[in-house]
Enzyme design. Sequence first.
Site, PDB file in Angstrom:
ATOM      1  N   LEU A 104     109.611  89.389  22.606  1.00 13.91           N
ATOM      2  CA  LEU A 104     110.666  89.394  22.574  1.00 13.91           C
ATOM      3  C   LEU A 104     111.410  90.975  23.052  1.00 13.91           C
ATOM      4  O   LEU A 104     110.692  91.856  22.768  1.00 13.91           O
ATOM      5  CB  LEU A 104     111.408  89.107  21.211  1.00 13.91           C
ATOM      6  N   LYS A 156     110.677 114.769  20.982  1.00 16.69           N
ATOM      7  CA  LYS A 156     109.882 115.813  20.075  1.00 16.69           C
ATOM      8  C   LYS A 156     108.616 115.355  19.678  1.00 16.69           C
ATOM      9  O   LYS A 156     108.034 115.659  18.319  1.00 16.69           O
ATOM     10  CB  LYS A 156     111.040 115.784  18.885  1.00 16.69           C
ATOM     11  N   ARG A 157     108.023 114.310  20.321  1.00 14.03           N
ATOM     12  CA  ARG A 157     106.751 113.774  20.077  1.00 14.03           C
ATOM     13  C   ARG A 157     106.744 113.021  18.761  1.00 14.03           C
ATOM     14  O   ARG A 157     105.698 112.771  17.860  1.00 14.03           O
ATOM     15  CB  ARG A 157     105.439 114.891  20.021  1.00 14.03           C
ATOM     16  N   LEU A 176     110.161  99.925  19.161  1.00 15.94           N
ATOM     17  CA  LEU A 176     109.881 101.295  19.056  1.00 15.94           C
ATOM     18  C   LEU A 176     111.144 101.854  19.350  1.00 15.94           C
ATOM     19  O   LEU A 176     111.741 101.849  20.549  1.00 15.94           O
ATOM     20  CB  LEU A 176     108.775 101.713  20.032  1.00 15.94           C
ATOM     21  N   CYS A 177     111.726 102.741  18.374  1.00 14.55           N
ATOM     22  CA  CYS A 177     112.984 103.152  18.696  1.00 14.55           C
ATOM     23  C   CYS A 177     113.310 104.569  18.245  1.00 14.55           C
ATOM     24  O   CYS A 177     112.926 104.725  16.817  1.00 14.55           O
ATOM     25  CB  CYS A 177     114.138 102.218  18.366  1.00 14.55           C
ATOM     26  N   VAL A 178     113.834 105.583  18.868  1.00 14.10           N
ATOM     27  CA  VAL A 178     113.889 106.902  18.185  1.00 14.10           C
ATOM     28  C   VAL A 178     115.516 107.479  18.588  1.00 14.10           C
ATOM     29  O   VAL A 178     115.692 107.115  19.893  1.00 14.10           O
ATOM     30  CB  VAL A 178     112.892 108.033  18.857  1.00 14.10           C
TER      31      VAL A 178
END
Length: 419
Positions: free
Chosen positions: A419, A179-180, A170-172
Site C-alpha cells: 500500500l 540528519k541520518r 517511513l517518514c521524517v
Amino acid sequence: MAEGEDQSGLADRLKSALDALGLANKAQPKDNYAFWSTQPVSQFGEEASTSSSDNGPIDTPKTVADIRQAPNSLPDNFHWDNCDIDDDKQLTEVYDLLCQHYVEDDENMFRFAYSPEFLRWALKPPGTRSEWLCGVRVTSSGKLVAFISGIPMQTRVDAQELPMVEINFLCVHKKLRHKRLAPVLIKEITRRVNLAGIWQAVYTAGVLLPRPAAEAQYWHRTLNPRKLVAVGFSRLAPRMTVARAVKLYRLPAAPASPGVRPMARADVPAVAALLARHLARYRLAPVLSEAEVAHWLLPLPDVVHSYVVEGEGGAITDMLSFYTLPSSVINNTEYNTLKAAYMFYTVAATIPLSKLLNDALILAHTTGHDVFNALDIFENGEVLRDLKFGIGDGKLRYYLYNWRVGKTLVPSEVGLVML
Ligand SMILES: CC(C)(COP(=O)(O)OP(=O)(O)OC[C@H]1O[C@@H](n2cnc3c(N)ncnc32)[C@H](O)[C@@H]1OP(=O)(O)O)[C@@H](O)C(=O)NCCC(=O)NCCS
C-alpha cells in the site's frame, strides 16, 4: 504523473524501443550507500545469478537472544513512542505527519494523503504488534516527527515461504531531513522485528537503493480528464481538447461482466481459495489466511473496494479490487485533492483480464475516483495499453531485507501489492 495523453503512443513506443536497446535513461546507483552498504541486502555489483536455487538469507543466522534489548539511541530531546492507532488522537497525529511530510512526486505537485480510516486498515491487520508502529517524538513538545511501521506478512519467494514483515510509511518531518534519522528508524524497526523472531522484510520505494528484487512501472488511466488537466496531473497533447479527452476516456455506467457484485463476508473462503490458486503463479506473493483475506478485501467505504463475480450456482469465479489513496494537490486554487484508485488483488479466471479490469475502471469511476493507477505486475502489462492507460514517470522498486533473490524478478513475476 501521466505522460503521453495524446494516445499517439509515440513517447511510449520510443521509450520501449530505447528500453529494448538498453539506452533509456535508467536510474543509476549512487557511488556510495553509507547505510545500505552495511545492511544484509543484495548489493550492486554482486555477481548476478540465473538460478532461484541461489535464493537465501544474507546475514549470519541469529537467535532472539542475540538481539539487543535496548532501543537504538536517538539524539537528545527525542524519544521513541509506539503509536496506538486505536486511539483517535494518536491516529490523527500519524495522519497529520504523513499528510504533510510523506511521499511527493518529483515536481512536488502532489503528496499522498492516506485517510485516517485507510491508515487504520493498513496498519492493523491480524497479528499486528503495537511496537511495530514506531514513532519518534520531540520530548519537550510531544510532537510526532517521524514514523515507520511493520505489519506481519507470510511471504513466498519462489519455493520458500517465510514469515516476513512489510515495512511501510517511513517518514521524517521535513525540518529533520538529511540528519541520518531514517537509518535509525530502519535499524530500530529491524531490532523490534528480530525480537519477534522474524528475520526478513519486504518494502517498496521509488528511490533506487541496493538492490531491487524487482522494478515495476506505474501506469495511469484517466477517469476524470477535466480535473486531471486542471491539477496538472495530465497534459493535453497538441490537437487534443478537454472535450475530446472526455469522449476518449468515457466509460459505461455499469460493469459489463454479468454477476459482478460487492464482496460479502460469506465470500471470504471462496475468495481466499481463488486468490491462493492465482498467487501461486508468481515468484513473489503473500500467503494469506482467511482472516487476512477478510481484513484486506472486505469492502470499506473509500478505503478498499472489492467485487466478486458470482457464476451459476453461486460459485465465485473471478474477483477484482482496488483501494482509494487520495493525494493532496499542492498549490492549486481550484482543487485540493485528487482521488486515485490503485489496483489491488484481481483474479481473472473465467473472464478475460482486460474485461475484468475495464469493469474495475467503471466501478472506480462510478465511485468518484479521478484516475486509476496500476503497476505492470501480475499480467497487467499485457492489457494496460489497450485499456487506455498511459505510462507514468514513476517506478516502484521492490526490496527484500536479508533475503537474496538469485534471479531478479521481472514485473510479471511479482504477485504482491504494497500500500
Ligand atoms: C525517506 C525519508 C524518511 C529519508 O529521510 P532523510 O532525512 O531524507 O534521509 P536520512 O539522512 O535520514 O537517511 C539517508 C539514508 O536513508 C536512505 N533512504 C532514503 N530514502 C529511503 C527509503 N525510501 N527507504 C529506505 N531508505 C531510504 C538513503 O539512501 C540514505 O542511506 P544511504 O546513505 O545508504 O544512501 C524522508 O526523505 C521522507 O520522509 N521522505 C518522504 C516520505 C518518503 O519518501 N518515505 C519513503 C517511502 S518509500
